[in-house]
Design a protein around this motif. Structure first.
Motif, short mmCIF file in Angstrom:
data_model
loop_
_atom_site.label_atom_id
_atom_site.label_comp_id
_atom_site.label_asym_id
_atom_site.label_seq_id
_atom_site.Cartn_x
_atom_site.Cartn_y
_atom_site.Cartn_z
N ALA A 254 0.78 -1.10 -0.10
CA ALA A 254 0.06 -0.01 -0.14
C ALA A 254 0.83 1.33 0.08
CB ALA A 254 -0.88 -0.04 1.18
N GLN B 80 2.49 1.65 -3.49
CA GLN B 80 1.53 2.22 -4.48
C GLN B 80 1.54 3.70 -4.36
OE1 GLN B 80 -2.26 0.37 -4.41
NE2 GLN B 80 -1.65 -1.88 -4.94
N ASN B 81 1.73 4.28 -3.24
CA ASN B 81 1.61 5.62 -2.86
C ASN B 81 2.94 6.21 -2.97
OD1 ASN B 81 -1.35 6.73 -2.20
ND2 ASN B 81 -1.19 4.41 -1.62
N LYS C 287 -1.63 11.45 2.23
CA LYS C 287 -1.88 10.23 1.54
C LYS C 287 -2.51 9.25 2.26
CE LYS C 287 1.99 10.79 -1.54
NZ LYS C 287 3.31 10.30 -2.21
N ASP D 265 -5.33 8.53 3.74
CA ASP D 265 -6.56 7.66 3.43
C ASP D 265 -6.22 6.74 2.25
OD1 ASP D 265 -8.23 9.05 5.44
OD2 ASP D 265 -8.75 10.60 4.20
N ASN D 266 -5.46 7.19 1.37
CA ASN D 266 -5.29 6.27 0.20
C ASN D 266 -4.47 5.32 0.48
OD1 ASN D 266 -6.53 8.19 -1.61
ND2 ASN D 266 -4.49 9.26 -2.12
N ILE D 267 -3.43 5.20 1.35
CA ILE D 267 -2.66 4.16 1.86
C ILE D 267 -3.26 3.11 2.51
CG2 ILE D 267 -0.67 3.46 3.27
CD1 ILE D 267 0.47 6.35 2.95
N ASP E 189 -6.79 2.77 2.36
CA ASP E 189 -7.58 2.10 1.53
C ASP E 189 -6.93 0.93 0.86
OD1 ASP E 189 -9.71 3.72 2.45
OD2 ASP E 189 -9.65 4.99 0.74
N ALA E 190 -5.72 1.06 0.41
CA ALA E 190 -4.94 0.31 -0.59
C ALA E 190 -4.68 -0.89 0.18
CB ALA E 190 -3.65 1.04 -0.97
#
Length: 77
Positions: A27, A30-31, A64, A66-68, A70-71
């Motif tokens: 995760a 990906q970020n 980042k 929330d994105n991490i 979620d991933a």
């Protein structure tokens, strides 16, 4: 034998720490953040709401986080 159900609280019957660490590693990657997996592994058990800032910093959390999270959820399951 009567019907039975076996319930497992994550990590009780099966050690899933390594799988969590791999999912967090992927995760972060990906970020655009690559961390040594041993550092991530040492933070397993910490809530995701704290883990990103603990491994990176508050700026990364704000930009980042929330994105991490979620991933990681998608990658773990």
């Amino acid at each position: 034998m009567p019907p039975a159900a076996l319930l497992d609280v994550d990590g009780t019957l099966v050690d899933t720490n390594y799988h969590h660490a791999i999912a967090w590693f992927r995760a972060f990657r990906q970020n655009g953040i690559v961390l040594p997996i041993w550092r991530i592994h040492r933070h397993i058990g910490m809530g995701g709401d704290q883990l990103v800032a603990a491994l990176c910093d508050e700026e990364t959390e704000d930009e980042k986080g929330d994105n991490i999270r979620d991933a990681e959820t998608t990658l773990y399951f």
